[in-house]
Write an enzyme that holds these catalytic residues in place. Structure first.
Site, PDB file in Angstrom:
ATOM      1  N   ASN A  45       5.198  12.094  12.439  1.00 14.83           N
ATOM      2  CA  ASN A  45       4.929  12.297  10.999  1.00 14.83           C
ATOM      3  C   ASN A  45       6.074  11.814  10.114  1.00 14.83           C
ATOM      4  O   ASN A  45       6.079  12.045   8.913  1.00 14.83           O
ATOM      5  CB  ASN A  45       4.631  13.771  10.715  1.00 14.83           C
ATOM      6  CG  ASN A  45       5.865  14.637  10.881  1.00 14.83           C
ATOM      7  OD1 ASN A  45       6.879  14.187  11.418  1.00 14.83           O
ATOM      8  ND2 ASN A  45       5.788  15.868  10.423  1.00 14.83           N
ATOM      9  N   GLY A  46       7.098  11.171  10.713  1.00 14.50           N
ATOM     10  CA  GLY A  46       8.193  10.610   9.920  1.00 14.50           C
ATOM     11  C   GLY A  46       9.433  11.489   9.858  1.00 14.50           C
ATOM     12  O   GLY A  46      10.474  11.059   9.357  1.00 14.50           O
ATOM     13  N   ARG A 104      22.790   1.592  -8.412  1.00 15.54           N
ATOM     14  CA  ARG A 104      22.412   0.942  -9.670  1.00 15.54           C
ATOM     15  C   ARG A 104      21.805   1.922 -10.662  1.00 15.54           C
ATOM     16  O   ARG A 104      21.706   1.633 -11.835  1.00 15.54           O
ATOM     17  CB  ARG A 104      21.463  -0.229  -9.399  1.00 15.54           C
ATOM     18  CG  ARG A 104      22.210  -1.470  -8.939  1.00 15.54           C
ATOM     19  CD  ARG A 104      21.284  -2.599  -8.561  1.00 15.54           C
ATOM     20  NE  ARG A 104      20.638  -2.373  -7.277  1.00 15.54           N
ATOM     21  CZ  ARG A 104      19.802  -3.231  -6.698  1.00 15.54           C
ATOM     22  NH1 ARG A 104      19.506  -4.359  -7.306  1.00 15.54           N
ATOM     23  NH2 ARG A 104      19.289  -2.964  -5.522  1.00 15.54           N
ATOM     24  N   HIS A 138      28.829  -0.008  -7.250  1.00 22.19           N
ATOM     25  CA  HIS A 138      28.276  -0.789  -8.358  1.00 22.19           C
ATOM     26  C   HIS A 138      28.969  -0.413  -9.669  1.00 22.19           C
ATOM     27  O   HIS A 138      29.218  -1.278 -10.515  1.00 22.19           O
ATOM     28  CB  HIS A 138      26.771  -0.562  -8.444  1.00 22.19           C
ATOM     29  CG  HIS A 138      26.112  -1.386  -9.499  1.00 22.19           C
ATOM     30  ND1 HIS A 138      26.095  -2.753  -9.453  1.00 22.19           N
ATOM     31  CD2 HIS A 138      25.484  -1.028 -10.645  1.00 22.19           C
ATOM     32  CE1 HIS A 138      25.463  -3.213 -10.529  1.00 22.19           C
ATOM     33  NE2 HIS A 138      25.088  -2.188 -11.256  1.00 22.19           N
ATOM     34  N   LYS A 200      23.959 -12.426 -19.746  1.00 23.77           N
ATOM     35  CA  LYS A 200      22.564 -12.341 -19.306  1.00 23.77           C
ATOM     36  C   LYS A 200      21.897 -11.131 -19.935  1.00 23.77           C
ATOM     37  O   LYS A 200      22.562 -10.201 -20.374  1.00 23.77           O
ATOM     38  CB  LYS A 200      22.483 -12.255 -17.775  1.00 23.77           C
ATOM     39  CG  LYS A 200      22.862 -10.914 -17.204  1.00 23.77           C
ATOM     40  CD  LYS A 200      22.717 -10.858 -15.697  1.00 23.77           C
ATOM     41  CE  LYS A 200      23.062  -9.461 -15.185  1.00 23.77           C
ATOM     42  NZ  LYS A 200      23.183  -9.338 -13.760  1.00 23.77           N
ATOM     43  N   ARG A 202      18.527  -8.374 -19.336  1.00 26.91           N
ATOM     44  CA  ARG A 202      17.429  -7.911 -18.485  1.00 26.91           C
ATOM     45  C   ARG A 202      16.313  -7.338 -19.332  1.00 26.91           C
ATOM     46  O   ARG A 202      16.571  -6.772 -20.391  1.00 26.91           O
ATOM     47  CB  ARG A 202      17.904  -6.788 -17.560  1.00 26.91           C
ATOM     48  CG  ARG A 202      18.720  -7.251 -16.411  1.00 26.91           C
ATOM     49  CD  ARG A 202      19.030  -6.113 -15.459  1.00 26.91           C
ATOM     50  NE  ARG A 202      19.975  -6.580 -14.467  1.00 26.91           N
ATOM     51  CZ  ARG A 202      19.648  -7.344 -13.442  1.00 26.91           C
ATOM     52  NH1 ARG A 202      18.402  -7.714 -13.252  1.00 26.91           N
ATOM     53  NH2 ARG A 202      20.563  -7.747 -12.587  1.00 26.91           N
ATOM     54  N   ASP A 232      20.464  -8.814  -4.288  1.00 23.37           N
ATOM     55  CA  ASP A 232      19.259  -8.119  -3.831  1.00 23.37           C
ATOM     56  C   ASP A 232      18.168  -9.182  -3.610  1.00 23.37           C
ATOM     57  O   ASP A 232      18.096  -9.789  -2.548  1.00 23.37           O
ATOM     58  CB  ASP A 232      18.878  -7.060  -4.860  1.00 23.37           C
ATOM     59  CG  ASP A 232      17.775  -6.137  -4.384  1.00 23.37           C
ATOM     60  OD1 ASP A 232      17.229  -6.382  -3.300  1.00 23.37           O
ATOM     61  OD2 ASP A 232      17.446  -5.162  -5.087  1.00 23.37           O
TER      62      ASP A 232
HETATM   63  C1  R5P Z   1      23.523  -6.283 -11.361  1.00 19.68           C
HETATM   64  O1  R5P Z   1      24.118  -5.654 -12.201  1.00 19.68           O
HETATM   65  C2  R5P Z   1      24.002  -6.439  -9.968  1.00 19.68           C
HETATM   66  O2  R5P Z   1      25.389  -6.630  -9.942  1.00 19.68           O
HETATM   67  C3  R5P Z   1      23.319  -7.570  -9.261  1.00 19.68           C
HETATM   68  O3  R5P Z   1      23.608  -8.779  -9.921  1.00 19.68           O
HETATM   69  C4  R5P Z   1      21.824  -7.423  -9.214  1.00 19.68           C
HETATM   70  O4  R5P Z   1      21.425  -6.096  -9.022  1.00 19.68           O
HETATM   71  C5  R5P Z   1      21.277  -8.290  -8.121  1.00 19.68           C
HETATM   72  O5  R5P Z   1      19.893  -8.158  -8.064  1.00 19.68           O
HETATM   73  P1  R5P Z   1      18.951  -9.392  -7.734  1.00 19.68           P
HETATM   74  O6  R5P Z   1      19.597 -10.147  -6.609  1.00 19.68           O
HETATM   75  O7  R5P Z   1      17.630  -8.786  -7.364  1.00 19.68           O
HETATM   76  O8  R5P Z   1      18.856 -10.226  -8.974  1.00 19.68           O
END
Ligand code: R5P
Length: 324
Positions: A45-46, A104, A138, A200, A202, A232
């Site tokens: 069941n995990g 994060r 992070h 950048k 988001r 990621d």
């Molecule tokens: C963002 O603040 C982190 O430092 C990474 O740049 C980010 O989480 C990487 O995620 P992904 O590779 O999915 O763009």
């Protein structure tokens, strides 16, 4: 009445979850010891079960787990391992989480969001952890989420050593976002290379999506080294690399501590915009996620040394003097 005397010999014990056993084996080898075997199982069941094969009474125990996919399972396993140690009368429990889970989610960006990194710290505490060791959090303030000592290690010396051996005469260090500028600045000092910054943005409603806005700094005709804490899906890095190549960079190299490599990272990181990727093995990287331009540097020597310093009541800070 005669006095009872004990000869107090400290005992260091390494145990490991099932996520990345090789990392624990490598760390133990550097410490000239073995990983104490854990009988860990998952029921139908995990539910997870863990029991140590030998007595750990009175030991200074380091519980190593690598929070790769499926991260919730590996987190739960580590919590259960900590609980078992607490009930087995160990002297001290250190959670070794090279890639801190949920790092994060370290603040409320919008109303009604969780601060999951804090929740993870509370879970470790509730399970019985006395201290935490992690690599390149992070956000450094996560240290304050845990009510106890946190050894925040930096992979920078490991990665830097690799780049210091290369020809860096046309190198520009690039911070992929405003949050990484401080770290990138140290890189630029250490490599004696100028710094550029990518601005950048988001979309808070779409995870793992990023759009590059502008580049501040000289990248035309330069070899650009992007330094980030983690990769990621690879979308952030590939967007940054594309912007750098569009702006005239001759080469783009990526250095990151944590190779999360969720799909489609392996495919994106092999795009024409990226010439090579250098990471550490804080997380396991299976064969199918590796590619020819990927360099994987071992993190075990750094973690092993930090474990020894903690065990020996030495100084972890001394390992990074001037590095961060
Ligand atoms: C963002 O603040 C982190 O430092 C990474 O740049 C980010 O989480 C990487 O995620 P992904 O590779 O999915 O763009």
């Amino acid at each position: 009445m005669s006095e009872i005397k004990v000869t107090g010999q400290k005992r260091l014990v390494i145990v490991s979850g099932r996520a990345h056993p090789q990392l624990a084996i490598d760390i133990a080898a550097h410490l000239e010891t073995d990983v104490v075997h854990t009988d860990a199982r998952t029921f139908a069941n995990g539910e997870i079960y863990a029991r140590y094969d030998e007595s750990v009474r009175g030991a200074d125990v380091f519980v190593i787990q690598s929070h790769t996919y499926p991260i919730n399972e590996w987190l739960m396993e580590q919590l259960i391992m900590v609980d078992a140690l607490k009930r087995a009368s160990v002297k001290r429990i250190t959670v070794v989480a090279p890639f801190y889970p949920y790092a994060r989610q370290d603040k409320k960006g919008r109303g009604r969001e969780p601060i999951s990194a804090r929740l993870v710290a509370d879970l470790y505490k509730a399970a019985g952890a006395d201290r935490i060791m992690s690599v390149d959090l992070h956000a450094a303030q996560i240290q304050g989420f845990f009510d106890g000592p946190v050894d925040h290690l930096f992979a920078m010396p490991v990665l830097l050593e690799h780049f210091q051996q290369l020809d860096n005469s046309t190198l520009t260090v690039v911070s992929p976002d405003m949050g990484r500028v401080r770290v990138a600045d140290i890189w630029s000092d250490k490599l004696d290379a100028p710094l550029a910054i990518i601005h950048k943005r988001r979309d808070p409603l779409v995870p793992n999506q990023v759009s590059v806005h502008e580049i501040v700094g000289q990248v035309n005709g330069r070899v650009c080294l992007i330094v980030d804490d983690l990769i990621d899906t690879g979308r952030t890095i590939v967007k940054a690399a594309q912007a750098l190549k569009d702006a005239g960079a001759t080469k783009v190299i990526v250095a990151a501590t944590h190779a999360v490599f969720s799909d489609p990272a392996t495919e994106l990181l092999q795009s024409d915009f990226i010439d090579s990727v250098v990471v550490t093995d804080t997380l396991p990287i299976p064969e199918e996620k590796r590619f020819p331009s990927l360099v994987v540097l071992p993190i075990a020597p750094l973690i092993a040394r930090a474990i020894y310093e903690v065990f020996d009541d030495g100084s972890v800070t001394s390992m990074f003097d001037g590095a961060a």
